[in-house]
Enzyme design. Structure first.
Site, PDB file in Angstrom:
ATOM      1  N   ASP A 103       0.859  -1.177   0.000  1.00  0.00           N
ATOM      2  CA  ASP A 103       0.000   0.000   0.000  1.00  0.00           C
ATOM      3  C   ASP A 103       0.898   1.230   0.000  1.00  0.00           C
ATOM      4  O   ASP A 103       2.088   1.146   0.263  1.00  0.00           O
ATOM      5  CB  ASP A 103      -0.975  -0.012   1.187  1.00  0.00           C
ATOM      6  CG  ASP A 103      -0.376  -0.674   2.422  1.00  0.00           C
ATOM      7  OD1 ASP A 103       0.871  -0.750   2.515  1.00  0.00           O
ATOM      8  OD2 ASP A 103      -1.135  -1.110   3.296  1.00  0.00           O
ATOM      9  N   GLU A 173      -6.095   3.193   3.446  1.00  0.00           N
ATOM     10  CA  GLU A 173      -6.675   3.703   4.703  1.00  0.00           C
ATOM     11  C   GLU A 173      -8.147   4.062   4.539  1.00  0.00           C
ATOM     12  O   GLU A 173      -8.898   4.052   5.504  1.00  0.00           O
ATOM     13  CB  GLU A 173      -5.897   4.936   5.186  1.00  0.00           C
ATOM     14  CG  GLU A 173      -4.440   4.651   5.551  1.00  0.00           C
ATOM     15  CD  GLU A 173      -4.282   3.766   6.775  1.00  0.00           C
ATOM     16  OE1 GLU A 173      -5.292   3.430   7.416  1.00  0.00           O
ATOM     17  OE2 GLU A 173      -3.130   3.393   7.061  1.00  0.00           O
TER      18      GLU A 173
HETATM   19 ZN   LIG Z   1      -3.560   2.015   8.682  1.00  0.00          ZN
HETATM   20 ZN   LIG Z   2      -1.722   0.059   7.161  1.00  0.00          ZN
END
Ligand SMILES: [Zn+2]
Ligand SMILES: [Zn+2]
Length: 445
Positions: A103, A173
Site C-alpha cells: 500500500d 486507509e
Molecule cells: Zn492504517
Molecule cells: Zn496500514
C-alpha cells in the site's frame, strides 16, 4: 599464466557469488540503497487518493528492476481521488502468477516521533481543511520492502518461473484502493493471479519476527449512518417533545445486546458508535441526532444479520417511543466504504509457515491472534476467497522497547499513532526476506 589464474579466480568468485544469492544476502545487499528511499518516502507522505509523488517513485523503482510498468490505474466512485495505482509485471517463463501487494498512502496525523526524517508535511484534505500528514501506518516501510523484493526476485530468476504482479495500491486507509484497481480491470488486464501475498508491519511485534493468522485475520468493516428523528422543543417541557437524545442513549445500549444476547459468542462482532451529534444548547431538545457506527464481523451471514439487527432495534425503539412512521430512523450502510474480511487461506498459510520456519528459524515465526481491524487486501482474493491469499505481519519494534513498556505496564505506540516509528533496517530486511522466500516457495523450479 597470471592472466589465466585471474580469469579462473574471477569465474570462481562469480560462481560463488551466484551460489550465495539468497533472499537474506540480497536483502543485506539492497538495504543501504533502500534506507534513503524509505526516509525519502517517510518525509513526503501523501493522503489516500493523492499518492502522486509516491506512485511515481515506486513506478520508477519497479521499472529499474525490469518490470513492465503501468501507472495511473484505478477507478474510484469518489472523483476527488486520482488514480495512482501502479502495476509492475515481471515475467520469467511459464509458471504460476503471484500477486505481491504494497500500500502507499499516509494518514492525517501530526508526527511526534522526533526522528531526523520526521514528516513536517501539511496538506488540504478533501474537505478543504489543512491537515498534517504522516506515514503512521508504516506503508513507507512496505514500499521499501516491496522494492527490495522486486530487486531480489529480478536477481533470482534462475530460481523461479512464472509471472509476478507487483501491485502498489493507493487508498488503503480509506478502504477503496484495492476495489478501485479491480474496478479498473486489474485482473482482466494483467491476468488473474494464482496466489496473492501482502504484508503489514506490526507495532507490537519484535523486529526479525514474522507473524501470521490462519483463516480470518481481519474483519468485515461496515460504516453505518443513523439519523434519529424526534420532535424538538423546550428543555423544560419534555412531555411536549419526542426527545431524540434519550432515544439515542437507549439505542446505543440496545445495540450492544446484539453482541451479548443475539450473537454466538464464539463468532466475534463489534459495534462501536464512534460519533454522535445532536442539539445546540442546554435547554433545547433537538429535532434529530446523527450517529456514525463502525460494525465489525467475520462471516458474510453474520454481517447481514448484525446490520439488519441494528436497523430493527433503531426502528423498534422509535416505535416504542411513539415516533410516527414517517419520522422513523434512517439507517444507511455506506456500500462504497465496505471492506471485506481478510481470510488467510489455511493451506497456503501452513505452507508458508513451514517454509518460514526453515528459512527464518522456528523462533522467528509467530502465530498471531486475529483482530477486528480492517484491511482491503481482502479484495484481491475475491468475495468467495477463490484466490488463495495470505497477508502476514512483520515485526517492527526493538525487543528492549517491548520489554520496557511491558515492565512499565504501558501500551506501545500503535499503528496510526503520532509516535509510531518502526526500526527501519531490521523491519525492512525481514519483510524483504519473508516475502521473497514466499514468492520463491510458490514459483520455484
Ligand atoms: Zn492504517
Ligand atoms: Zn496500514
Amino acid at each position: 599464466m597470471k592472466l589465466f589464474s585471474i580469469l579462473l579466480t574471477s569465474i570462481f568468485c562469480s560462481a560463488v557469488a551466484l551460489a550465495q544469492q539468497t533472499p537474506q544476502s540480497l536483502a543485506d545487499a539492497e538495504l543501504p540503497s533502500l534506507l534513503p528511499i524509505y526516509k525519502d518516502i517517510h518525509s513526503h507522505p501523501e493522503l489516500s487518493g493523492h499518492e502522486e509523488r509516491t506512485a511515481t517513485l515506486v513506478a520508477k523503482e519497479l521499472r529499474a528492476t525490469g518490470c513492465q510498468v503501468t501507472e495511473h490505474l484505478g477507478k474510484y466512485q469518489d472523483s476527488k481521488f486520482k488514480p495512482h495505482g501502479v502495476v509492475g509485471v515481471m515475467k520469467n517463463g511459464d509458471g504460476p502468477t503471484v500477486l505481491v501487494r504494497t500500500d502507499m498512502d499516509a494518514l492525517p496525523v501530526h508526527e511526534e516521533t522526533g526522528l531526523p526524517y520526521a514528516s513536517t508535511v501539511t496538506t488540504n484534505n478533501d474537505e478543504g481543511k489543512e491537515v498534517p500528514v504522516m506515514h503512521a501506518c508504516g506503508h513507507d516501510a512496505h514500499m521499501s520492502m516491496f522494492i527490495g523484493v522486486a530487486r531480489s526476485l529480478a536477481k533470482l530468476k534462475d530460481q523461479w518461473h512464472g509471472t509476478i504482479l507487483f501491485v502498489a495500491q493507493p487508498a488503503e486507509e480509506t478502504g477503496n484502493g484495492a476495489r478501485a484497481l479491480l474496478s479498473a480491470g486489474l485482473y482482466e488486464k494483467f491476468g488473474k493471479p494464482d496466489f496473492a501475498l501482502g504484508f503489514h508491519d506490526k507495532a507490537d511485534m519484535q523486529i526479525g519476527h514474522v507473524g501470521v493468522t490462519e483463516g480470518y485475520t481481519y474483519a468485515n468493516v461496515d460504516s453505518v449512518d443513523v439519523t434519529l428523528r424526534g420532535v424538538g422543543g423546550h428543555g423544560a417541557y419534555p412531555h411536549k417533545t419526542k426527545d431524540p437524545i434519550v432515544l439515542a442513549a437507549e439505542m446505543i445500549n440496545a445495540w450492544q445486546t446484539i453482541a451479548s444476547r443475539e450473537n454466538n459468542p464464539l463468532d466475534p462482532i463489534v459495534i462501536t458508535v464512534g460519533s454522535i451529534h445532536g442539539g445546540t444548547k442546554h435547554n433545547i431538545i433537538p429535532d434529530e441526532v446523527k450517529m456514525q457506527l463502525t460494525v465489525r464481523t467475520y462471516k458474510a451471514d453474520t454481517r447481514d444479520r448484525v446490520l439488519a439487527a441494528i436497523e430493527r432495534i433503531a426502528k423498534g425503539i422509535a416505535v416504542a417511543a411513539g415516533i410516527p412512521a414517517e419520522r422513523a430512523p434512517i439507517v444507511s450502510v455506506a456500500k462504497d466504504q465496505f471492506t471485506p474480511a481478510t481470510y488467510n487461506n489455511p493451506e497456503l498459510t501452513k505452507r508458508l509457515v513451514a517454509m518460514w520456519k526453515k528459512s527464518l528459524g522456528d523462533e522467528n515465526v509467530e502465530i498471531v491472534d486475529p483482530t477486528m481491524g480492517g484491511e482491503d487486501f481482502s479484495e484481491y482474493s475475491l468475495p468467495d476467497h477463490s484466490i488463495p491469499a495470505v497477508d502476514f505481519h512483520v515485526g517492527a519494534v526493538d525487543p528492549a522497547k517491548i520489554a520496557e513498556y511491558k515492565q512499565a505496564r504501558k501500551e506501545l505506540p500503535s499503528l496510526h499513532s503520532s509516535k509510531f516509528a518502526p526500526v527501519p533496517e531490521p523491519t525492512i530486511r525481514t519483510g524483504i526476506v519473508a516475502m521473497t522466500a514466499a514468492v520463491l516457495e510458490l514459483m520455484k523450479n
